[in-house]
Scaffold this motif. Structure first.
Motif, short mmCIF file in Angstrom:
data_model
loop_
_atom_site.label_atom_id
_atom_site.label_comp_id
_atom_site.label_asym_id
_atom_site.label_seq_id
_atom_site.Cartn_x
_atom_site.Cartn_y
_atom_site.Cartn_z
N PRO A 1 -9.50 -3.35 18.12
CA PRO A 1 -10.38 -3.41 19.29
C PRO A 1 -11.34 -2.22 19.40
N VAL A 2 -10.91 -1.05 18.95
CA VAL A 2 -11.79 0.12 19.02
C VAL A 2 -13.01 -0.09 18.12
N GLN A 3 -12.75 -0.60 16.92
CA GLN A 3 -13.86 -0.88 15.99
C GLN A 3 -14.77 -1.98 16.54
N THR A 4 -14.19 -2.95 17.25
CA THR A 4 -15.00 -4.02 17.85
C THR A 4 -15.99 -3.44 18.86
N THR A 5 -15.50 -2.55 19.74
CA THR A 5 -16.39 -1.91 20.71
C THR A 5 -17.45 -1.09 20.01
N LYS A 6 -17.02 -0.33 18.98
CA LYS A 6 -17.98 0.49 18.22
C LYS A 6 -19.07 -0.37 17.59
N THR A 7 -18.66 -1.51 17.03
CA THR A 7 -19.63 -2.39 16.38
C THR A 7 -20.68 -2.87 17.38
N MET B 1 -26.55 -9.63 14.60
CA MET B 1 -25.47 -10.61 14.73
C MET B 1 -24.10 -10.00 14.43
N ALA B 2 -24.06 -8.71 14.07
CA ALA B 2 -22.82 -8.11 13.57
C ALA B 2 -21.81 -7.88 14.68
N CYS B 3 -20.64 -8.50 14.56
CA CYS B 3 -19.50 -8.23 15.43
C CYS B 3 -18.45 -9.31 15.19
N PRO B 4 -17.18 -8.93 15.04
CA PRO B 4 -16.15 -9.97 14.97
C PRO B 4 -16.20 -10.78 16.26
N ALA B 5 -16.15 -12.11 16.15
CA ALA B 5 -16.41 -12.93 17.35
C ALA B 5 -15.23 -13.78 17.79
N SER B 6 -14.15 -13.81 17.01
CA SER B 6 -13.01 -14.61 17.46
C SER B 6 -11.91 -13.67 17.95
N PRO B 7 -11.14 -14.09 18.97
CA PRO B 7 -10.12 -13.20 19.55
C PRO B 7 -9.18 -12.59 18.50
N ARG C 1 -24.09 -4.17 1.53
CA ARG C 1 -22.79 -3.99 2.20
C ARG C 1 -22.86 -2.70 3.01
N HIS C 2 -22.85 -2.86 4.32
CA HIS C 2 -23.05 -1.70 5.19
C HIS C 2 -22.42 -1.98 6.56
N ASP C 3 -21.86 -0.95 7.17
CA ASP C 3 -21.27 -1.04 8.51
C ASP C 3 -22.31 -0.56 9.52
N VAL C 4 -22.67 -1.41 10.48
CA VAL C 4 -23.76 -1.07 11.42
C VAL C 4 -23.40 0.07 12.37
N THR C 5 -22.12 0.48 12.38
CA THR C 5 -21.79 1.63 13.23
C THR C 5 -22.34 2.93 12.62
N PHE C 6 -22.88 2.83 11.40
CA PHE C 6 -23.60 3.95 10.78
C PHE C 6 -25.07 3.59 10.69
N PRO C 7 -25.96 4.59 10.83
CA PRO C 7 -27.40 4.29 10.79
C PRO C 7 -27.84 3.69 9.45
N LEU C 8 -28.95 3.01 9.49
CA LEU C 8 -29.51 2.37 8.30
C LEU C 8 -31.02 2.62 8.33
N TYR C 9 -31.57 3.02 7.19
CA TYR C 9 -33.00 3.35 7.15
C TYR C 9 -33.72 2.38 6.22
N LEU C 10 -34.43 1.44 6.81
CA LEU C 10 -35.12 0.40 6.06
C LEU C 10 -36.44 0.08 6.75
N GLU C 11 -37.30 -0.62 6.05
CA GLU C 11 -38.57 -1.08 6.66
C GLU C 11 -38.47 -2.58 6.86
N VAL C 12 -38.48 -3.01 8.11
CA VAL C 12 -38.41 -4.45 8.40
C VAL C 12 -39.34 -4.79 9.56
N ASP C 13 -39.65 -6.09 9.69
CA ASP C 13 -40.51 -6.56 10.79
C ASP C 13 -39.68 -7.08 11.97
#
Length: 318
Positions: free
Chosen positions: A88-94, A75-81, A58-70
């Protein structure tokens, strides 16, 4: 047998993200689902939680994340109006901070990264159908701008990281997609109509219902996303992914009433601000470069989606 990869899916508890996680696990990959559950729900991934190769953070992508991946599917962002206009401010931030953080992670671990962009980058288009070369017609200060311009800015960032840091990027422009695990209250036309029809409530059509949309079944879309991620490094996109079969909103309403056997009547409401009149992807590029095109027809996809919502409503009424 292909190599197993460590793959991160941001927004993995969402409608598209959960289907993507499921498909990647089926292919034998190690999947890390990242979501703050603002619009996504753990219910969408509950059946995956005991899978040995699945992990949820459980993590918000507007904050950095430190992991090892390939690989990273962003896909993160609310997508329906309804959801993206709620904050809306959080949507832009995301879209913007989220892209910066995920691109930074990809740069650090040299991962390949895919951005889930949207047909909304075309705005209310003057060109029909919309090819990737079309720059769009977007209102930068309207109520939908947080989403439209946020996604446009994310594309800018992806291409600048590609040019400046030689990052391995992929950009997919996703057109209307539907299927099981759509949010029942997200205000999107397919889920709205199905829920209203199953409850025998009036079906709300905006305007006269003559605006068109193209509906892609979720399984088709996921194949397109994975195909793009696995394509050659030169194939960076943007690539339209969607179903070019075009229907008016009224045609969809009639189809849903017919397939549910509903007693619902159609009622009309005023068109929302900046609502696009037409939407249809030109998928020539995806056909040529990815050998991809949708195979699930609207009737077949709607039947599967209706069955999902029937189960959902039954559970709620228990």
């Amino acid at each position: 047998m292909h190599l197993s990869k460590r793959i991160m899916v941001t927004g993995g508890c969402g409608f598209l993200g959960s289907h993507l996680c499921e498909r990647l696990l089926e292919q034998g990959h190690d999947v890390l689902c990242v979501d703050n559950c603002f619009t996504g729900t753990k219910r969408n991934i509950r059946h995956l939680l005991n899978h040995p190769d699945f992990e949820f953070i459980r993590h918000d992508v507007t904050f950095p994340l430190y992991l090892e991946v390939d690989e990273i599917y962003n896909m993160a962002c609310p997508a329906s109006p309804i959801h993206y206009q709620f904050d809306p401010v959080q949507t832009t931030k995301t879209s913007v901070h989220g892209a910066i953080n995920m691109l930074g992670l990809a740069k650090r671990v040299r991962a390949r990264i895919l951005q889930a962009s949207t047909s909304e980058v075309y705005g209310d288009p003057e060109v029909h159908p919309q090819p990737e070369s079309y720059w769009g017609r977007v209102n930068p200060i309207g109520i939908r701008s947080c989403y439209d311009e946020g996604k446009r800015c994310a594309e800018t960032l992806f291409f600048d990281y590609y040019r400046q840091h030689r990052l391995k990027i992929k950009v997919a422009r996703i057109f209307n997609t539907y299927g099981p695990r759509m949010h029942p209250n997200d205000g999107r036309v397919v889920s709205n109509f199905i829920v209203q029809a199953l409850k025998n409530e009036p079906i709300t059509v905006f305007g006269q219902g003559q605006q068109t949309r193209s509906f892609c079944y979720v399984d088709d879309l996921i194949e397109g996303l994975i195909g793009l991620m696995n394509s050659s490094d030169e194939m960076i996109g943007p690539v339209n992914l969607g179903n070019p079969a075009e229907f008016t909103i009224m045609e969809l309403a009639r189809k849903v009433i017919e397939l549910t056997g509903s007693a619902s009547e159609v009622i009309y409401k005023p068109l929302p601000q900046d609502d696009p009149r037409q939407r249809k992807p030109d998928i020539a590029l995806a056909r040529k470069e990815l050998q991809w095109q949708p195979v699930v027809g609207l009737d077949e996809g709607l039947k599967k989606t209706i069955a999902y919502f029937e189960r959902l409503l039954e559970e709620e009424n228990r």
